[in-house]
Design a protein around this motif. Sequence first.
Motif, PDB file in Angstrom:
ATOM      1  N   ARG A  38       4.740   3.460   5.399  1.00 62.24           N
ATOM      2  CA  ARG A  38       5.474   2.847   4.489  1.00 62.24           C
ATOM      3  C   ARG A  38       6.909   2.242   4.773  1.00 62.24           C
ATOM      4  O   ARG A  38       7.262   1.267   4.305  1.00 62.24           O
ATOM      5  CB  ARG A  38       5.459   3.819   3.426  1.00 62.24           C
ATOM      6  CG  ARG A  38       6.111   3.191   2.094  1.00 62.24           C
ATOM      7  CD  ARG A  38       6.378   4.583   1.006  1.00 62.24           C
ATOM      8  NE  ARG A  38       7.028   5.629   1.641  1.00 62.24           N
ATOM      9  CZ  ARG A  38       8.267   5.651   1.704  1.00 62.24           C
ATOM     10  NH1 ARG A  38       9.057   4.808   1.473  1.00 62.24           N
ATOM     11  NH2 ARG A  38       8.884   6.679   2.558  1.00 62.24           N
ATOM     12  N   ASN A  63      -9.744   3.088   0.789  1.00 60.36           N
ATOM     13  CA  ASN A  63      -8.554   2.333   0.037  1.00 60.36           C
ATOM     14  C   ASN A  63      -9.065   0.744  -0.342  1.00 60.36           C
ATOM     15  O   ASN A  63      -8.385   0.014  -1.083  1.00 60.36           O
ATOM     16  CB  ASN A  63      -7.161   2.362   0.692  1.00 60.36           C
ATOM     17  CG  ASN A  63      -6.500   3.633   0.288  1.00 60.36           C
ATOM     18  OD1 ASN A  63      -6.689   4.343  -0.428  1.00 60.36           O
ATOM     19  ND2 ASN A  63      -5.518   4.004   1.362  1.00 60.36           N
ATOM     20  N   TRP A  64      -9.752   0.435   0.412  1.00 57.79           N
ATOM     21  CA  TRP A  64     -10.554  -0.881   0.286  1.00 57.79           C
ATOM     22  C   TRP A  64     -12.026  -0.941  -0.368  1.00 57.79           C
ATOM     23  O   TRP A  64     -12.327  -1.755  -1.195  1.00 57.79           O
ATOM     24  CB  TRP A  64     -10.502  -1.840   1.494  1.00 57.79           C
ATOM     25  CG  TRP A  64      -9.151  -2.119   2.147  1.00 57.79           C
ATOM     26  CD1 TRP A  64      -8.117  -1.329   2.682  1.00 57.79           C
ATOM     27  CD2 TRP A  64      -8.596  -3.526   1.530  1.00 57.79           C
ATOM     28  NE1 TRP A  64      -7.017  -2.273   2.848  1.00 57.79           N
ATOM     29  CE2 TRP A  64      -7.279  -3.494   2.082  1.00 57.79           C
ATOM     30  CE3 TRP A  64      -8.684  -4.594   1.054  1.00 57.79           C
ATOM     31  CZ2 TRP A  64      -6.292  -4.339   2.005  1.00 57.79           C
ATOM     32  CZ3 TRP A  64      -7.818  -5.591   0.817  1.00 57.79           C
ATOM     33  CH2 TRP A  64      -6.871  -5.542   1.524  1.00 57.79           C
ATOM     34  N   SER A  88      -0.699  -2.993   4.787  1.00 59.42           N
ATOM     35  CA  SER A  88      -1.666  -1.675   4.413  1.00 59.42           C
ATOM     36  C   SER A  88      -2.032  -1.122   6.103  1.00 59.42           C
ATOM     37  O   SER A  88      -2.077  -2.038   6.868  1.00 59.42           O
ATOM     38  CB  SER A  88      -2.988  -2.364   3.677  1.00 59.42           C
ATOM     39  OG  SER A  88      -3.884  -1.081   3.563  1.00 59.42           O
ATOM     40  N   ASP A  89      -2.350   0.005   5.701  1.00 58.75           N
ATOM     41  CA  ASP A  89      -2.904   0.464   6.976  1.00 58.75           C
ATOM     42  C   ASP A  89      -4.456   0.599   7.099  1.00 58.75           C
ATOM     43  O   ASP A  89      -4.998   1.036   8.127  1.00 58.75           O
ATOM     44  CB  ASP A  89      -2.396   2.313   7.026  1.00 58.75           C
ATOM     45  CG  ASP A  89      -3.156   3.065   5.972  1.00 58.75           C
ATOM     46  OD1 ASP A  89      -3.620   2.240   5.152  1.00 58.75           O
ATOM     47  OD2 ASP A  89      -3.055   4.089   5.955  1.00 58.75           O
ATOM     48  N   LEU A 124      -6.570  -1.426  -3.103  1.00 60.41           N
ATOM     49  CA  LEU A 124      -6.017  -2.704  -2.636  1.00 60.41           C
ATOM     50  C   LEU A 124      -6.952  -3.880  -2.977  1.00 60.41           C
ATOM     51  O   LEU A 124      -5.907  -4.779  -3.560  1.00 60.41           O
ATOM     52  CB  LEU A 124      -5.987  -2.742  -1.198  1.00 60.41           C
ATOM     53  CG  LEU A 124      -4.594  -2.043  -0.426  1.00 60.41           C
ATOM     54  CD1 LEU A 124      -3.524  -2.695  -1.068  1.00 60.41           C
ATOM     55  CD2 LEU A 124      -4.748  -0.460  -0.600  1.00 60.41           C
ATOM     56  N   SER A 167      -0.208   4.321  -0.738  1.00 56.59           N
ATOM     57  CA  SER A 167      -1.420   5.507  -0.679  1.00 56.59           C
ATOM     58  C   SER A 167      -0.688   6.548   0.351  1.00 56.59           C
ATOM     59  O   SER A 167       0.233   6.191   1.108  1.00 56.59           O
ATOM     60  CB  SER A 167      -2.593   5.253  -0.402  1.00 56.59           C
ATOM     61  OG  SER A 167      -2.649   4.635   1.011  1.00 56.59           O
ATOM     62  N   ASP A 183       2.782  -2.659  -5.990  1.00 58.15           N
ATOM     63  CA  ASP A 183       2.578  -1.618  -5.202  1.00 58.15           C
ATOM     64  C   ASP A 183       1.098  -1.094  -5.875  1.00 58.15           C
ATOM     65  O   ASP A 183       0.971  -1.118  -6.986  1.00 58.15           O
ATOM     66  CB  ASP A 183       3.258  -0.396  -5.272  1.00 58.15           C
ATOM     67  CG  ASP A 183       3.720   0.117  -6.571  1.00 58.15           C
ATOM     68  OD1 ASP A 183       3.271   1.413  -6.526  1.00 58.15           O
ATOM     69  OD2 ASP A 183       4.149  -0.278  -7.372  1.00 58.15           O
ATOM     70  N   SER A 184       0.360  -0.230  -4.753  1.00 56.10           N
ATOM     71  CA  SER A 184      -0.772   0.315  -5.328  1.00 56.10           C
ATOM     72  C   SER A 184      -0.807   1.513  -6.276  1.00 56.10           C
ATOM     73  O   SER A 184      -1.839   1.630  -6.803  1.00 56.10           O
ATOM     74  CB  SER A 184      -1.539   0.487  -4.180  1.00 56.10           C
ATOM     75  OG  SER A 184      -0.957   1.520  -3.525  1.00 56.10           O
ATOM     76  N   MET A 189      -0.093   5.977   4.099  1.00 58.45           N
ATOM     77  CA  MET A 189       0.904   5.318   4.652  1.00 58.45           C
ATOM     78  C   MET A 189       2.187   6.110   5.108  1.00 58.45           C
ATOM     79  O   MET A 189       3.196   5.555   5.548  1.00 58.45           O
ATOM     80  CB  MET A 189       1.385   4.403   3.644  1.00 58.45           C
ATOM     81  CG  MET A 189       0.463   3.224   3.254  1.00 58.45           C
ATOM     82  SD  MET A 189       0.242   2.022   4.648  1.00 58.45           S
ATOM     83  CE  MET A 189       1.738   0.970   4.355  1.00 58.45           C
ATOM     84  N   ALA A 241      -5.440   4.365  -3.186  1.00 59.00           N
ATOM     85  CA  ALA A 241      -5.220   2.978  -3.460  1.00 59.00           C
ATOM     86  C   ALA A 241      -6.457   2.470  -3.659  1.00 59.00           C
ATOM     87  O   ALA A 241      -7.521   2.552  -3.025  1.00 59.00           O
ATOM     88  CB  ALA A 241      -4.293   2.448  -2.414  1.00 59.00           C
ATOM     89  N   ASP A 283       0.987  -1.161  -0.077  1.00 57.84           N
ATOM     90  CA  ASP A 283       0.045  -0.064   0.110  1.00 57.84           C
ATOM     91  C   ASP A 283       0.896   1.321  -0.048  1.00 57.84           C
ATOM     92  O   ASP A 283       1.624   1.530   0.719  1.00 57.84           O
ATOM     93  CB  ASP A 283      -0.964  -0.026   1.287  1.00 57.84           C
ATOM     94  CG  ASP A 283      -1.999   1.225   1.204  1.00 57.84           C
ATOM     95  OD1 ASP A 283      -1.731   2.099   0.402  1.00 57.84           O
ATOM     96  OD2 ASP A 283      -2.772   1.279   2.182  1.00 57.84           O
TER      97      ASP A 283
END
Length: 654
Positions: free
Chosen positions: A116, A203-204, A197-198, A172, A101, A139-140, A104, A170, A99
Amino acid sequence: MTFLQPLALLGLLLAFAPVIIHLLNLLRHRTVPWAATRFLFQARKSSSRISKLKRWLTLLLRVLALAALAFMIARPMTGGDSLFSLSNGSPEVLVLVLDRSASMETTTEKDSLTKRQKALEAFQSFAKPWTESRLVVLDSALEEPFFIDRADSVKDKALLRFFGPTDTAADLPGTLAKTLEWLRETGVGTAEILVVSDMQSSNWELERNADVMEKINRTLSEKKDFWKLSFLNMGDPPPYNLSLSVDQVNRMPNKIEPVLNLRKKGPGKEEVRLATQMNGKAGVLKVELASQNVLWRPAFDLVNEPEEGWISIICPDDFCKYDNICYLTYGSTEPPQAAVRASNPRTSLILRSASQNEQGELADPLPLGDFGPQDLLSRKILIHQGEINSETEKVLEEFVIRGGSLVIFPPEAKSEDGSKLLSWNPLEEKSEEEVFLVSNWREDSGILANSSDGNRLPLDRLEIKRRRTPIQGETLAYYSDGKPFLSSMTLGKGVIYAFSTLPLNSWSSMSNGYVIVPAIQRLIEESSSSNSFIQSWFCGEKESKETALFEPVGDAKENVPYLHAGIYRIDGRLTAVNCPKSENDTLFLKVEQILQKLPNISPRLLEDESSSGSTDRSEVWSFFLTLCLILLLGEAFLGQPAAAREKKAISIHG
């Protein structure tokens, strides 16, 4: 034991080929008694048993060698610590789904490393047990497989384009789906997949990506013995954060007024000093943060400034530096030409007054008859009240598609009418003692947003006696019974706004101007901004990815608009590229919420960045290759002719 290529086991049938060939050769020879050789056969009878044994051993070795070759091609799998395995149990490929993004880049009070950077260290620890595996990173931001020779290559400064910070959002689930597709296309047998990922919700977007998650679940279920999935959650929230984003840019003849959204995570009221850069000249702004979400409209004087320029606004450093800066550009513009076309004279006067310009000039009236495209050539805003026939509908539709803003008020007739452009529900009326009330509306953005000092428009104080609610469009404000007070609909490059009541005393109290004046004036500001010669993009969007000719404005000469926010000159135009607003999302998922979308598999959950793993499966084809070679060598040894023996004299007595 399992096999990656089970169809190759059909080759075991070929292992009996030497036996079949041997039997066919026996059928070719017939035994014919001959007296002259009878005594010779008797002399060799004692050695024939040894020859038969050698022949059968040779035949057995050939069969076993072909069987071992078939097993090797079928790529058998067994436990990583099996005696048959000639490797250390490493998977064929080790994949990091990273991730990258903007969120991160958050730090914490305990550690100055960003999420990151911790993710890259975690990958190095994760890869330590598997020294023989190929290392791949997806990577995203780029979403392309990138091979590295060593795990510590992720810290190489020469590879910052692939592992460094970005200002992108992102997707993911999409990145993970592309990873599995790449593994399938390249025929990878065993793989360890580490997703770091955070877990930022935006992002999901699990609900929107439900089909993608189902596909991921199905693919990993089919490969559950060979592709292993692990998650590492980097979702430590920052203790304090102040984020800044641009909602819109309002360009006036001698000044520019951006609408900025400031969001604060932390208690109390405070005054914040923001640093600014206007065409390279430094400045300072002060803002009072009275709440956790503030809409702010600072003014920048354009006297002695170029007609086209740029501005950057920077918050003080905190734990999330990626959302501390926003960029905007401005260009030459003309005030939009507003016009009003209304069937009711009183309504026409009120709407023209609400649409007056800075010089106090009322909006132009347009005739009800002989209305055509020529009346809208220089217009940016048209306010229409009354019925819309087929000819008028065509003119209005072309006006909106071309980029105009159309504000429609309902006709006074009670019957159901309307057009394909916009239709109305039947007229509804309240008794003298009752009124319709507006209870909910969008306060953070749009023409009904709160003012720059945080005050709300008094929509809840409107007293509405009559209404005709629009059928089409997205609702921006609701009555207490859930019906739309105001809706909007995008058409081509323009937008249509539809109010449900009239600014007449017999209909509502909107004629007092407390709602309709700021709403229409904000629409004029938006149209003025859209008419300006400017571009505004977000990092990672399609336009920023596809652009090839660009030049960064400022010191960051290595930045690219697809990965980094900033001011760029793209195709000769100043362009502000900002971090996507979704990266300001404060909602983070738990890994368990993602696992619910993957019910058929059991991913490993790593607890910290120093966690590592080990595989319980490994290929043992090398064992069967070695066995095949040994069997062939044995067959060759048995096929060697016997050593010459000393000749013995044989006496024959006749």
